[in-house]
Design a protein around this motif. Structure first.
Motif, PDB file in Angstrom:
ATOM      1  N   PRO A  14      23.540-103.635-100.481  1.00 16.67           N
ATOM      2  CA  PRO A  14      22.942-104.800-100.532  1.00 16.67           C
ATOM      3  C   PRO A  14      20.837-104.697-100.496  1.00 16.67           C
ATOM      4  O   PRO A  14      20.753-103.299-100.825  1.00 16.67           O
ATOM      5  CB  PRO A  14      23.177-105.242 -98.895  1.00 16.67           C
ATOM      6  CG  PRO A  14      23.799-104.029 -98.395  1.00 16.67           C
ATOM      7  CD  PRO A  14      23.889-103.489 -99.760  1.00 16.67           C
ATOM      8  N   ARG A  42      21.391-114.702-102.272  1.00 15.88           N
ATOM      9  CA  ARG A  42      21.469-113.054-102.409  1.00 15.88           C
ATOM     10  C   ARG A  42      20.402-113.481-103.745  1.00 15.88           C
ATOM     11  O   ARG A  42      20.204-114.837-104.545  1.00 15.88           O
ATOM     12  CB  ARG A  42      23.228-113.316-104.439  1.00 15.88           C
ATOM     13  CG  ARG A  42      23.998-113.108-103.709  1.00 15.88           C
ATOM     14  CD  ARG A  42      25.175-113.198-104.673  1.00 15.88           C
ATOM     15  NE  ARG A  42      25.744-112.242-105.114  1.00 15.88           N
ATOM     16  CZ  ARG A  42      26.180-111.061-104.432  1.00 15.88           C
ATOM     17  NH1 ARG A  42      26.359-110.490-103.508  1.00 15.88           N
ATOM     18  NH2 ARG A  42      25.979-109.662-105.213  1.00 15.88           N
ATOM     19  N   ARG A  46      22.025-109.114-106.185  1.00 11.51           N
ATOM     20  CA  ARG A  46      22.439-108.077-104.503  1.00 11.51           C
ATOM     21  C   ARG A  46      21.674-109.441-102.961  1.00 11.51           C
ATOM     22  O   ARG A  46      21.450-109.988-102.924  1.00 11.51           O
ATOM     23  CB  ARG A  46      21.201-107.267-104.554  1.00 11.51           C
ATOM     24  CG  ARG A  46      21.503-106.158-105.465  1.00 11.51           C
ATOM     25  CD  ARG A  46      21.008-104.820-105.113  1.00 11.51           C
ATOM     26  NE  ARG A  46      20.948-103.776-105.920  1.00 11.51           N
ATOM     27  CZ  ARG A  46      21.940-102.675-105.856  1.00 11.51           C
ATOM     28  NH1 ARG A  46      22.601-102.851-105.206  1.00 11.51           N
ATOM     29  NH2 ARG A  46      21.712-102.345-107.367  1.00 11.51           N
ATOM     30  N   ARG A  47      23.082-109.194-102.444  1.00 12.16           N
ATOM     31  CA  ARG A  47      23.224-109.857-101.052  1.00 12.16           C
ATOM     32  C   ARG A  47      22.117-109.746-100.366  1.00 12.16           C
ATOM     33  O   ARG A  47      21.972-108.031 -99.990  1.00 12.16           O
ATOM     34  CB  ARG A  47      24.320-109.395-100.553  1.00 12.16           C
ATOM     35  CG  ARG A  47      24.577-110.403 -99.371  1.00 12.16           C
ATOM     36  CD  ARG A  47      26.097-109.876 -98.495  1.00 12.16           C
ATOM     37  NE  ARG A  47      26.325-108.552 -98.611  1.00 12.16           N
ATOM     38  CZ  ARG A  47      26.492-107.490 -97.897  1.00 12.16           C
ATOM     39  NH1 ARG A  47      25.661-108.724 -96.413  1.00 12.16           N
ATOM     40  NH2 ARG A  47      26.801-106.052 -97.994  1.00 12.16           N
TER      41      ARG A  47
END
Length: 227
Positions: A14, A42, A46-47
């Motif tokens: 992340p 997101r 990517r978180r």
């Protein structure tokens, strides 16, 4: 399940965003107010993981290390408040000095002490700082390259972050620090101080994360200071 960049899961790692708790008599800290709004989103595939750090020498770095261990991020962007600054300030360099004008939230006030006793004099951000500034300006947001993050807890965290990333040894993980102005509510209590609203800060953070993830080689653009 937490991504582990050291065990081949870098593609799932992340983005870690950190903000700070209030300090200096303020009821809020716009760095945390903005960062927490992005938690769980997101960006660039990517978180985002948002974490709050204490405004305290030493304790802030301990908490940051815990956040790094828990999230195993691909990108780290630490955000702090710089009351009086008129622009989003993308910090270039962290220095190995703690020199506090005011005490931190635990009452500590180090003077002329190193952040890390055996650390180098300074670390540069590993973010593509010129590309970040260009992205913010293109989005109509006020932005500058800053040559100093001060000598208070923000610089302490910035230096500690870069030292920890260097120590961990994964060059794929990049990090840096951004200062933001007062919120409008804060500026109302500080006559003449500039401010930036929370929606603009959140928009700026999204743009910076997206740009940092998409930029392997920084742009060569002027961003120096005359003084």
């Amino acid at each position: 399940m937490t991504a582990d960049v050291h065990n081949g899961d870098f593609a799932d790692a992340p983005v870690l965003l950190t903000g700070f708790e209030p300090f200096g008599g303020e009821a809020d800290n716009p760095s945390w107010d903005a960062v927490r709004r992005l938690h769980g989103e997101r960006i660039g595939g990517r978180r985002v993981v948002a974490e709050r750090l204490p405004v305290a020498f030493g304790a802030s770095l301990q908490r940051l290390r815990e956040c790094l261990d828990a999230s195993r991020p691909a990108l780290v962007l630490c955000v702090g408040q710089a009351g009086g600054r008129a622009q989003l300030s993308i910090e270039r360099v962290a220095i190995n000095v703690d020199d506090a004008r005011i005490a931190d939230n635990l009452g500590a006030r180090p003077i002329d002490e190193p952040v890390i006793g055996d650390g180098p004099a300074a670390y540069f951000s590993t973010l593509p700082i010129k590309a970040l500034r260009a992205a913010l300006l293109d989005a109509g947001l006020p932005a500058e390259i800053s040559q100093t993050a001060g000598t208070y807890v923000c610089n302490h965290v910035f230096y500690g972050l870069m030292h920890e990333l260097h120590r961990r040894g994964d060059a794929r993980v990049r990090g840096g620090f951004i200062h933001i102005p007062y919120s409008p509510a804060q500026a109302a209590r500080h006559a003449g101080a500039p401010s930036l609203d929370a929606d603009s800060v959140v928009r700026a953070l999204r743009a910076m994360v997206e740009t940092a993830l998409a930029t392997d080689v920084d742009r060569r653009l002027a961003g120096g200071a005359e003084h």
